[in-house]
Scaffold this motif. Structure first.
Motif: not given
Ligand code: C5P
Length: 218
Positions: A10, A14, A16, A148-149, A154, A177, A187, A197-199
């Motif tokens: 990720g 994110s 990780k 990801t987020a 992030r 990135d 990505h 997706d950890t958003t």
């Protein structure tokens, strides 16, 4: 007793590192932070003063340096020639140069070999975090996760972790990135990876999701 390999890839921020460390602790497994390996090599190269275009000398510096990476999740450490460098490798100087050093093909080849050796030596399973683990380093991993987020989230996490300025952190994440996308695919999920997706998830919720995936074989 868990004895498999879990790949967690990720982009920066994110989650990780926190996720990998806690997952490894809960599984009784080792964990390997491959970003720390690229950072440590970058620090050694920067200290030597060698130009980034001089690949042959860069490799001489790396091969003449002793790197140690602790893989116990309760005591992760990075040493260069017996000295702990965890604070230095996460400072702005190394963060500013690490993408360029990571883009040198010989450096990647050297570190990927080292990563595979560490994975092969793990006796009770290992959680490996990075950018190219599921696709390149450990394509046969038992479970591949792409964490990801949203970029704004992030940046918010990074700056609340290290107290850095939010706008500067957001700009730095974006820059890294883009730079990293030339060598790895920050990505994109690796083939066969489960996207998490950890958003809108906290650490506990992410861990619950991962344990469910492990229980159901991915
Ligand atoms: O994960 P972390 O932010 O510590 O990674 C630092 C840098 O190391 C990344 O920005 C990337 O340039 C490089 N890296 C890589 N491949 C990996 C892990 C990290 O190229 N598997």
């Amino acid at each position: 007793q868990f004895d498999g390999v879990i790949a967690i890839d990720g982009p920066s921020g994110s989650g990780k590192s926190s996720v990998s460390r806690r997952l490894a602790t809960e599984l009784g497994a080792a964990c390997l932070d491959t970003g720390a390996m690229y950072r440590a090599v970058t620090l050694a190269v920067m200290r030597s003063g060698v130009s980034l275009s001089d690949t042959a000398t860069i490799m001489k510096v790396i091969e003449g340096t002793r790197f140690e990476f602790g893989t116990n999740p309760a005591d992760r450490y990075t040493r260069i020639d017996d000295v702990l460098v965890d604070a230095d490798i996460r400072g702005p100087e190394v963060t500013g140069q690490v993408s360029a050093v990571s883009a040198v093909p010989e450096v990647r080849k050297y570190l990927i070999t080292a990563q595979r050796e560490i994975i092969a030596a793990a006796e009770h399973g290992i959680v490996v975090e990075g950018r190219d683990i599921g696709e390149v380093v450990a394509p046969d991993a038992d479970l591949k996760i792409y964490l990801t987020a949203d970029p704004a989230e992030r940046a918010r996490r990074r700056s609340s972790q290290d107290g850095s300025d939010l706008a500067a952190t957001a700009a730095d994440i974006k820059r890294r990135d883009t730079a990293d996308a030339k060598t790895t695919r920050p990505h994109d999920a690796a083939p066969g990876a489960v996207v998490v997706d950890t958003t809108h998830l906290d650490l506990d919720q992410v861990l619950t999701a991962l344990h469910e995936l492990i229980a159901h074989g991915g």
